[in-house]
Design a protein around this motif. Structure first.
Motif, PDB file in Angstrom:
ATOM      1  N   GLY A  68       2.325   2.448  -2.827  1.00 47.25           N
ATOM      2  CA  GLY A  68       3.464   1.548  -2.637  1.00 47.25           C
ATOM      3  C   GLY A  68       4.652   2.287  -2.040  1.00 47.25           C
ATOM      4  N   GLN A  69       4.914   3.484  -2.545  1.00 42.85           N
ATOM      5  CA  GLN A  69       6.006   4.312  -2.026  1.00 42.85           C
ATOM      6  C   GLN A  69       5.769   4.655  -0.558  1.00 42.85           C
ATOM      7  OE1 GLN A  69       8.884   5.311  -3.387  1.00 42.85           O
ATOM      8  NE2 GLN A  69       9.430   6.498  -1.601  1.00 42.85           N
ATOM      9  N   ALA A  70       4.520   4.986  -0.217  1.00 38.94           N
ATOM     10  CA  ALA A  70       4.205   5.313   1.177  1.00 38.94           C
ATOM     11  C   ALA A  70       4.419   4.109   2.086  1.00 38.94           C
ATOM     12  CB  ALA A  70       2.767   5.821   1.291  1.00 38.94           C
ATOM     13  N   LEU A  71       4.050   2.915   1.615  1.00 40.87           N
ATOM     14  CA  LEU A  71       4.277   1.701   2.402  1.00 40.87           C
ATOM     15  C   LEU A  71       5.776   1.447   2.589  1.00 40.87           C
ATOM     16  CD1 LEU A  71       1.564  -0.623   0.833  1.00 40.87           C
ATOM     17  CD2 LEU A  71       1.689   0.052   3.245  1.00 40.87           C
ATOM     18  N   ALA A  72       6.553   1.648   1.527  1.00 39.69           N
ATOM     19  CA  ALA A  72       7.999   1.437   1.614  1.00 39.69           C
ATOM     20  C   ALA A  72       8.628   2.406   2.613  1.00 39.69           C
ATOM     21  CB  ALA A  72       8.641   1.591   0.238  1.00 39.69           C
ATOM     22  N   VAL A 130      -0.621  -3.758  -4.306  1.00 40.89           N
ATOM     23  CA  VAL A 130      -1.419  -2.539  -4.451  1.00 40.89           C
ATOM     24  C   VAL A 130      -2.493  -2.824  -5.499  1.00 40.89           C
ATOM     25  CG1 VAL A 130      -1.406  -0.104  -5.114  1.00 40.89           C
ATOM     26  CG2 VAL A 130       0.538  -1.063  -3.875  1.00 40.89           C
ATOM     27  N   PRO A 131      -3.772  -2.707  -5.123  1.00 41.50           N
ATOM     28  CA  PRO A 131      -4.825  -2.970  -6.109  1.00 41.50           C
ATOM     29  C   PRO A 131      -4.789  -1.964  -7.252  1.00 41.50           C
ATOM     30  CG  PRO A 131      -5.779  -2.123  -4.064  1.00 41.50           C
ATOM     31  CD  PRO A 131      -4.314  -2.313  -3.831  1.00 41.50           C
ATOM     32  N   ASP A 132      -5.292  -2.390  -8.397  1.00 37.36           N
ATOM     33  CA  ASP A 132      -5.293  -1.526  -9.587  1.00 37.36           C
ATOM     34  C   ASP A 132      -5.915  -0.160  -9.312  1.00 37.36           C
ATOM     35  OD1 ASP A 132      -4.036  -3.471 -11.080  1.00 37.36           O
ATOM     36  OD2 ASP A 132      -5.883  -4.213 -12.003  1.00 37.36           O
ATOM     37  N   ALA A 133      -6.948  -0.127  -8.479  1.00 40.55           N
ATOM     38  CA  ALA A 133      -7.640   1.137  -8.193  1.00 40.55           C
ATOM     39  C   ALA A 133      -6.737   2.165  -7.518  1.00 40.55           C
ATOM     40  CB  ALA A 133      -8.863   0.870  -7.312  1.00 40.55           C
ATOM     41  N   LEU A 134      -5.644   1.701  -6.895  1.00 42.91           N
ATOM     42  CA  LEU A 134      -4.744   2.615  -6.182  1.00 42.91           C
ATOM     43  C   LEU A 134      -3.420   2.848  -6.905  1.00 42.91           C
ATOM     44  CD1 LEU A 134      -5.251   1.476  -2.471  1.00 42.91           C
ATOM     45  CD2 LEU A 134      -6.371   3.341  -3.707  1.00 42.91           C
ATOM     46  N   ARG A 135      -3.231   2.202  -8.034  1.00 42.29           N
ATOM     47  CA  ARG A 135      -1.964   2.363  -8.755  1.00 42.29           C
ATOM     48  C   ARG A 135      -1.774   3.814  -9.201  1.00 42.29           C
ATOM     49  NH1 ARG A 135       0.599  -2.378  -9.108  1.00 42.29           N
ATOM     50  NH2 ARG A 135      -0.698  -4.231  -9.140  1.00 42.29           N
ATOM     51  N   GLY A 136      -0.521   4.265  -9.097  1.00 43.23           N
ATOM     52  CA  GLY A 136      -0.194   5.618  -9.519  1.00 43.23           C
ATOM     53  C   GLY A 136      -0.503   6.688  -8.488  1.00 43.23           C
ATOM     54  N   LYS A 137      -0.883   6.285  -7.283  1.00 40.49           N
ATOM     55  CA  LYS A 137      -1.239   7.248  -6.241  1.00 40.49           C
ATOM     56  C   LYS A 137      -0.194   7.320  -5.124  1.00 40.49           C
ATOM     57  CE  LYS A 137      -6.063   6.674  -7.253  1.00 40.49           C
ATOM     58  NZ  LYS A 137      -7.207   7.485  -6.984  1.00 40.49           N
TER      59      LYS A 137
END
Length: 93
Positions: free
Chosen positions: A52-56, A42-49
């Motif tokens: 990663g959880q959505a992909l999992a 997950v690129p830094d620009a998307l962290r905390g959004k």
């Protein structure tokens, strides 16, 4: 957030596109009934959004639809699988 599947003969990746950035979760297929999730990026620009959880969650839903199990080699996915008891039906390991 749009998540797409990109398959190859030996595995593939789930790709999430958001705000002009791309995140991915890659996997290898060891058999018709088992995949190994080996990387989440997950690129830094998307962290905390929640990307990663959505992909999992997408990987878990795909496993349920496809009738296979997931071996969580990726540290991120492994941590998520340990937090989500409701995913136990598709987690192998």
């Amino acid at each position: 957030m749009d998540i797409t599947n990109q398959e190859t003969a030996s595995g593939g990746r789930y790709v999430a596109e958001l705000e002009g950035h791309e995140a991915e979760m890659t996997y290898s297929r060891t058999s018709p009934k088992l995949v190994i999730i080996d990387h989440t990026g997950v690129p830094d620009a998307l962290r905390g959004k929640g990307v990663g959880q959505a992909l999992a969650l997408h990987a878990v839903e795909e496993a349920r639809k496809g009738g296979w199990k997931i071996f969580p080699l990726c540290p991120f996915f492994k941590a998520q699988s340990q937090r989500h008891e409701e995913w136990r039906d598709v987690i192998n390991g």
